[in-house]
Design a protein around this motif. Sequence first.
Motif, mmCIF file in Angstrom:
data_model
loop_
_atom_site.group_PDB
_atom_site.id
_atom_site.type_symbol
_atom_site.label_atom_id
_atom_site.label_comp_id
_atom_site.label_asym_id
_atom_site.label_seq_id
_atom_site.Cartn_x
_atom_site.Cartn_y
_atom_site.Cartn_z
ATOM 1 N N GLN A 66 -22.238 -29.127 107.730
ATOM 2 C CA GLN A 66 -23.173 -28.127 107.226
ATOM 3 C C GLN A 66 -24.561 -28.340 107.816
ATOM 4 O OE1 GLN A 66 -23.461 -27.994 102.955
ATOM 5 N NE2 GLN A 66 -24.809 -26.236 102.976
ATOM 6 N N GLU A 70 -26.566 -25.925 110.388
ATOM 7 C CA GLU A 70 -27.857 -25.337 110.031
ATOM 8 C C GLU A 70 -29.008 -25.885 110.872
ATOM 9 O OE1 GLU A 70 -28.446 -25.399 105.776
ATOM 10 O OE2 GLU A 70 -26.458 -24.569 105.426
ATOM 11 N N PHE A 135 -18.695 -19.778 104.480
ATOM 12 C CA PHE A 135 -19.083 -20.235 105.816
ATOM 13 C C PHE A 135 -18.001 -19.932 106.845
ATOM 14 C CE2 PHE A 135 -21.473 -23.732 103.366
ATOM 15 C CZ PHE A 135 -22.608 -22.957 103.274
#
Length: 164
Positions: A66, A70, A135
């Motif tokens: 993650q 990001e 996601f």
Amino acid sequence: GHYDYTGALGPRVALVPVLVPFAWFAMALPAREVAAAIVGAPRRRWPRVAIGAVALTAWDLFLDPQMVGEGYWTWPDGGAYRGIPLGNFVGWLLTSAVVMLLLERLLPPGRPSRIAVAQYAAVAVMQTVGFAAFFGDALVALVGGAAMLPIAAAAVVRLRRGAW
């Protein structure tokens, strides 16, 4: 492996963003409580440390992909799991074991916190669903879920059965 934090996480101390240790601490306590629930007897320190370390590292199977996705940190040489070298998780397993040992020294063993176990279980479920449904990353949902969900389920079952 070697990795770099981007500037996105704010101020740093010793090259590490201040937020990173707080995030790990926020999951270290639930991981410790999950381990305590699974192990049962408060005198069984080493199994608690081992399971706690695995529980905390299991969370990293969600966290690192993650954060890489990001743009919070990167591995310049990439890696086999969403750009992350597998050795990273070995390193976090060892680091998690040290964290669990410290918690064992600092906090007296006792009845596991149901709230902390529920927190760990909720994170496991939310991360799995989040990666699968929001996601769109089935691999991370599968790997992270396979790591965290059985640990969470074992702890919840032990607490519900009154193993303590």
